[in-house]
Design a protein around this motif. Sequence first.
Motif, PDB file in Angstrom:
ATOM      1  N   LEU A 120      -5.908 -38.475 -18.944  1.00 19.05           N
ATOM      2  CA  LEU A 120      -6.460 -38.516 -17.691  1.00 19.05           C
ATOM      3  C   LEU A 120      -5.924 -37.662 -16.662  1.00 19.05           C
ATOM      4  N   ASP A 121      -6.898 -37.609 -15.448  1.00 17.27           N
ATOM      5  CA  ASP A 121      -6.616 -36.446 -14.809  1.00 17.27           C
ATOM      6  C   ASP A 121      -5.471 -36.978 -13.467  1.00 17.27           C
ATOM      7  N   ILE A 122      -4.884 -35.890 -13.164  1.00 15.92           N
ATOM      8  CA  ILE A 122      -4.074 -36.755 -12.002  1.00 15.92           C
ATOM      9  C   ILE A 122      -3.434 -37.093 -10.672  1.00 15.92           C
ATOM     10  N   ARG A 123      -4.996 -37.185 -10.565  1.00 15.24           N
ATOM     11  CA  ARG A 123      -6.233 -37.393  -9.488  1.00 15.24           C
ATOM     12  C   ARG A 123      -6.467 -39.146  -9.306  1.00 15.24           C
ATOM     13  N   THR A 124      -6.832 -38.869 -10.948  1.00 20.36           N
ATOM     14  CA  THR A 124      -7.604 -40.631 -11.246  1.00 20.36           C
ATOM     15  C   THR A 124      -6.630 -41.771 -10.722  1.00 20.36           C
ATOM     16  N   THR A 125      -7.168 -43.250 -10.558  1.00 17.80           N
ATOM     17  CA  THR A 125      -6.191 -44.550  -9.863  1.00 17.80           C
ATOM     18  C   THR A 125      -6.069 -44.465 -11.493  1.00 17.80           C
ATOM     19  N   ALA A 126      -6.597 -44.233 -12.533  1.00 18.03           N
ATOM     20  CA  ALA A 126      -5.475 -44.989 -13.442  1.00 18.03           C
ATOM     21  C   ALA A 126      -4.105 -44.995 -13.214  1.00 18.03           C
ATOM     22  N   TYR A 127      -4.629 -42.458 -13.892  1.00 14.10           N
ATOM     23  CA  TYR A 127      -2.911 -42.245 -13.492  1.00 14.10           C
ATOM     24  C   TYR A 127      -1.933 -42.485 -13.088  1.00 14.10           C
ATOM     25  N   LYS A 128      -2.184 -42.666 -11.709  1.00 16.08           N
ATOM     26  CA  LYS A 128      -1.271 -43.419 -10.548  1.00 16.08           C
ATOM     27  C   LYS A 128      -0.727 -44.419 -11.026  1.00 16.08           C
ATOM     28  N   ARG A 129      -2.141 -45.457 -11.471  1.00 13.89           N
ATOM     29  CA  ARG A 129      -1.108 -46.582 -12.188  1.00 13.89           C
ATOM     30  C   ARG A 129      -0.358 -47.184 -13.086  1.00 13.89           C
ATOM     31  N   ARG A 130      -0.509 -45.821 -14.260  1.00 11.28           N
ATOM     32  CA  ARG A 130      -0.286 -45.466 -15.244  1.00 11.28           C
ATOM     33  C   ARG A 130       1.266 -44.931 -15.430  1.00 11.28           C
ATOM     34  N   LEU A 131       1.754 -44.555 -13.890  1.00  5.18           N
ATOM     35  CA  LEU A 131       3.249 -43.941 -13.950  1.00  5.18           C
ATOM     36  C   LEU A 131       4.074 -45.306 -13.861  1.00  5.18           C
ATOM     37  N   GLU A 132       3.520 -46.216 -12.753  1.00  4.25           N
ATOM     38  CA  GLU A 132       3.872 -47.256 -12.632  1.00  4.25           C
ATOM     39  C   GLU A 132       4.902 -47.516 -13.415  1.00  4.25           C
ATOM     40  N   ILE A 133       4.647 -47.290 -14.839  1.00  2.98           N
ATOM     41  CA  ILE A 133       4.714 -48.619 -15.822  1.00  2.98           C
ATOM     42  C   ILE A 133       6.293 -47.902 -16.530  1.00  2.98           C
ATOM     43  N   MET A 134       6.376 -46.911 -16.288  1.00  4.94           N
ATOM     44  CA  MET A 134       8.227 -46.640 -16.584  1.00  4.94           C
ATOM     45  C   MET A 134       9.427 -47.223 -14.983  1.00  4.94           C
TER      46      MET A 134
END
Length: 455
Positions: free
Chosen positions: A187-201
């Motif tokens: 994923l591109d770090i600018r995408t919504t999906a990437y930002k949501r992925r970060l919260e998993i940790m």
Amino acid sequence: MQLQEQIISAINTTLKNPIYQTLQLLNIKSILKSANFVKKREGVAPYLVVLHFVYMLVMNKKIATFINQSSESFKKDTYYRLLQNSSYNWRKLLSLSTLKILKLLHKVQDAKSIKVLIVDDTVEGKTGKYIEGSRDALWSNKEKRNIRGINVVSLNYSDGYSNFMLDFAIAMGNYARVKFEEFTQELDIRTTAYKRRLEIMDGKSKIALDMVKRAIKSGIYADYLLVDSWYSKPVFIKEMNNLGLKVISRIANNNKIWNFRGKEKTLNAIYEKHKKTTKEKAGKHGKKIQFKYFSVIAEHKNAGKLKIVFIKTSENLIPIVSTDLEINDEEILEIYKRRWDIEQGYKELRKHFGFGKEENRIYEALIARMTLSFFAYNIVSYINRISHEPKTIGGLFKDLECELYTLSIAMQAFIEIMDKIAQIDTIVNRNEDFMSIIATLRSATQELLGFRCES
């Protein structure tokens, strides 16, 4: 009025599809556009694919079954592309749609009813070894043991009559089955999906705090936030005080976490001192559990002043705290019971909306499927609330499923009859619009139902 508009108006007047009507009330196409569900040049409108998913959930169908039973379904790749698209903002879809539902609900709400936000988490077992977001060593209250699965933290809204899911996140922690860096989609770090992925940790406390902040920022109002003892820590309560949100929660009888100002610093010390001078009241939970209770106001350096209701059963001392010092003990206990609303919501989501049964290994698709389950749950909850004869979710669920089948079959049969009539030359010759009426009916049926079942 054009012919097509007249026919659609007639169908809407005669045939009631509550799901479609609710989506129209929400202006769902506008919400999808705001959440970046934009149609590509060549492809199916995301609105129709989302509508199909809602129908699948209400009719309890998997993608493959739905495709087999509907002559107007899309190819399976269409559904999977929607689930895995990294540009769609699934959180915004759920947030905006729920906010609109609550605005519509305001017309039928009792102004005096207590509105609450509820934070809780649940564990859903997942046996697949490579499911992204899953982890080992999760304690399951249902199975009374550690299992492999996903830990879902969610935020619920309740006005005492209806429940709606506002937000959720997956907390993975340190026992991940698939490491964050090894997730399938790049994923591109600018995408919504990437930002949501970060919260998993993030830890569950931070996830909960962020969800509450987003809800308040969006304009959702609640009288109280209800949480259990896991979330209710002094720093968390301090954050809620800063947000201006009152908290009612159970707290852990832990001397390291809860150390109060004054001579009696621990919960046990405060209880022992005041039980000698404070008159206890008798209470009952269910048919068997009897208890006594009284309240004390104490101050914590981080959480501030708290009203503590000490509940003493034959075996346990249970402290329930409120940052609202003005309400009485009975109100505190009655409001805290509402925390059960989210547990009931989880139960209904599992039973009727496919929650926990997602057949997706990719993290983004898992988030999408869970969002669709919550979205469908909120729509059905709203339909139930505004109906003249509210039912259990299960009862309404069966009725909606039956209605969808009846509508699709009835429209098919009617169009087939029209086809037969169209074969009579004298009728067609007298009415040159007849063939266009049939074509319009086909188009309108597809638009209003989203699909047509073969059986």
